[in-house]
Design a protein around this motif. Structure first.
Motif, PDB file in Angstrom:
ATOM      1  N   LEU A 222       0.822  -1.213   0.000  1.00  0.00           N
ATOM      2  CA  LEU A 222       0.000   0.000   0.000  1.00  0.00           C
ATOM      3  C   LEU A 222       0.854   1.261   0.000  1.00  0.00           C
ATOM      4  CD1 LEU A 222      -2.770   1.316   0.127  1.00  0.00           C
ATOM      5  CD2 LEU A 222      -2.702   1.090   2.620  1.00  0.00           C
ATOM      6  N   ALA A 223       1.937   1.248   0.762  1.00  0.00           N
ATOM      7  CA  ALA A 223       2.747   2.465   0.917  1.00  0.00           C
ATOM      8  C   ALA A 223       3.444   2.870  -0.373  1.00  0.00           C
ATOM      9  CB  ALA A 223       3.777   2.253   2.029  1.00  0.00           C
ATOM     10  N   ILE A 224       4.026   1.915  -1.071  1.00  0.00           N
ATOM     11  CA  ILE A 224       4.776   2.250  -2.288  1.00  0.00           C
ATOM     12  C   ILE A 224       3.873   2.824  -3.380  1.00  0.00           C
ATOM     13  CG2 ILE A 224       6.178   1.284  -4.150  1.00  0.00           C
ATOM     14  CD1 ILE A 224       7.443  -0.580  -2.093  1.00  0.00           C
ATOM     15  N   PRO A 225       2.694   2.207  -3.671  1.00  0.00           N
ATOM     16  CA  PRO A 225       1.801   2.847  -4.650  1.00  0.00           C
ATOM     17  C   PRO A 225       1.346   4.238  -4.212  1.00  0.00           C
ATOM     18  CG  PRO A 225       1.184   0.573  -4.362  1.00  0.00           C
ATOM     19  CD  PRO A 225       2.206   0.868  -3.311  1.00  0.00           C
ATOM     20  N   MET A 226       1.069   4.417  -2.915  1.00  0.00           N
ATOM     21  CA  MET A 226       0.670   5.739  -2.434  1.00  0.00           C
ATOM     22  C   MET A 226       1.771   6.766  -2.684  1.00  0.00           C
ATOM     23  SD  MET A 226      -1.341   5.102   1.166  1.00  0.00           S
ATOM     24  CE  MET A 226      -1.456   6.865   1.475  1.00  0.00           C
ATOM     25  N   TRP A 227       3.002   6.380  -2.436  1.00  0.00           N
ATOM     26  CA  TRP A 227       4.137   7.274  -2.670  1.00  0.00           C
ATOM     27  C   TRP A 227       4.234   7.635  -4.153  1.00  0.00           C
ATOM     28  CZ3 TRP A 227       9.802   6.037  -0.738  1.00  0.00           C
ATOM     29  CH2 TRP A 227      10.612   7.163  -0.951  1.00  0.00           C
ATOM     30  N   ILE A 228       4.110   6.629  -5.012  1.00  0.00           N
ATOM     31  CA  ILE A 228       4.182   6.876  -6.459  1.00  0.00           C
ATOM     32  C   ILE A 228       3.039   7.794  -6.902  1.00  0.00           C
ATOM     33  CG2 ILE A 228       4.015   5.796  -8.734  1.00  0.00           C
ATOM     34  CD1 ILE A 228       5.381   3.325  -7.504  1.00  0.00           C
ATOM     35  N   LEU A 229       1.838   7.547  -6.378  1.00  0.00           N
ATOM     36  CA  LEU A 229       0.684   8.371  -6.750  1.00  0.00           C
ATOM     37  C   LEU A 229       0.835   9.796  -6.237  1.00  0.00           C
ATOM     38  CD1 LEU A 229      -2.116   5.743  -6.074  1.00  0.00           C
ATOM     39  CD2 LEU A 229      -1.477   6.679  -8.297  1.00  0.00           C
ATOM     40  N   PHE A 230       1.456   9.964  -5.087  1.00  0.00           N
ATOM     41  CA  PHE A 230       1.738  11.307  -4.582  1.00  0.00           C
ATOM     42  C   PHE A 230       2.667  12.060  -5.532  1.00  0.00           C
ATOM     43  CE2 PHE A 230       4.721  13.977  -2.109  1.00  0.00           C
ATOM     44  CZ  PHE A 230       3.839  14.950  -1.665  1.00  0.00           C
ATOM     45  N   GLU A 231       3.688  11.365  -6.004  1.00  0.00           N
ATOM     46  CA  GLU A 231       4.614  11.990  -6.940  1.00  0.00           C
ATOM     47  C   GLU A 231       3.910  12.322  -8.269  1.00  0.00           C
ATOM     48  OE1 GLU A 231       7.548  12.946  -6.138  1.00  0.00           O
ATOM     49  OE2 GLU A 231       7.714  11.924  -4.193  1.00  0.00           O
ATOM     50  N   ILE A 232       3.007  11.448  -8.703  1.00  0.00           N
ATOM     51  CA  ILE A 232       2.237  11.719  -9.914  1.00  0.00           C
ATOM     52  C   ILE A 232       1.376  12.966  -9.720  1.00  0.00           C
ATOM     53  CG2 ILE A 232       0.366  10.869 -11.394  1.00  0.00           C
ATOM     54  CD1 ILE A 232       1.485   8.062 -10.993  1.00  0.00           C
TER      55      ILE A 232
END
Length: 251
Positions: A222-232
């Motif tokens: 969950l954390a890694i996709p959230m981080w990527i989506l934040f950067e997006i």
């Protein structure tokens, strides 16, 4: 004195329009639910939802139902959950159609992409949870369990776990929308978000640890996709702000 009846008439017309939109949204949900009951049916839908867990269990294993009505109610609840997800774009469209007449052109350019992207991101979060996370989480739990324990999950507990996980992933996949809205409304700038990125990332891992089961696989999934989506969200926000700016007033 003549303005008061006009105000009341306008208010009543808005209430009527709101009622019609709510009825249409509810009818759409009912239609989707009925279609799912006919095909593929609650049993098939639940079997599909249970497949990641069954794949992690020993061959031939099944789940158990401890409640008398559980074999009927649980598949019906799953069907309702799927109907809500499938009908979500229609429900959001009704909300959009209700508020659209009162918006300026630049505001419509702001709302329409948010409605469409919100539906897509929520569905993507649920799909990511089902197709990627569940298999790894259940496999990890099955391999970690001692051989003296027979893993026979109860279908009601499994449904509660699946629904909470799907909702968590669906909601957290809305991170780019949150970032875009915050930047567009002027609450925070992209530069400020980049400045506080370490704190945001820490918060992401804390949230992931709270809403997921107590294992590293779930948390990082969950954390890694959230981080990527934040950067997006940081990348998309400047372009979105430019496209939805109000035109300058002309004299």
């Amino acid at each position: 004195m003549s303005e008061q009846p006009q105000v009341e008439e306008t208010f009543i017309s808005h209430l009527i329009e709101l009622r019609e939109r709510l009825v249409k949204a509810a009818l759409g949900l009912v239609v989707v639910g009925i279609l799912l009951l006919i095909w593929p049916g609650p049993a098939a839908i639940y079997d599909f939802l249970a497949q990641p867990m069954l794949n992690a269990l020993p061959k031939g294993s099944k789940m158990i139902a401890t409640g008398v009505t559980a074999p009927f109610l649980v598949p019906m609840k799953v069907t309702l959950m799927v109907a809500l997800i499938v009908a979500l774009p229609w429900v959001l469209y009704q909300a959009w159609a209700f508020i659209a007449p009162g918006l300026y052109a630049h505001e419509k350019r702001l709302i329409a992409p948010l409605v469409i992207s919100s539906s897509g991101l929520f569905a993507a979060g649920v799909a990511f949870c089902y197709f990627f996370v569940f298999g790894r989480v259940f496999k990890f739990i099955a391999e970690f369990s001692p051989t003296s324990i027979a893993v026979t999950p109860d279908i009601e507990n499994y449904l509660d776990f699946v629904m909470s996980m799907c909702l968590a992933f669906g909601a957290t996949f809305e991170v780019p929308i949150v970032v875009v809205v915050l930047v567009r409304m002027g609450i925070v700038s992209v530069a400020k978000l980049r400045e506080i990125r370490p704190y945001v990332v820490t918060g992401i891992f804390v949230i992931s640890a709270v809403v997921t089961p107590p294992d590293a696989v779930s948390m990082f999934s969950l954390a890694i996709p959230m981080w990527i989506l934040f950067e997006i969200g940081l990348l998309v926000s400047p372009a979105f702000v430019r496209l939805t700016q109000a035109p300058e007033e002309t004299t």
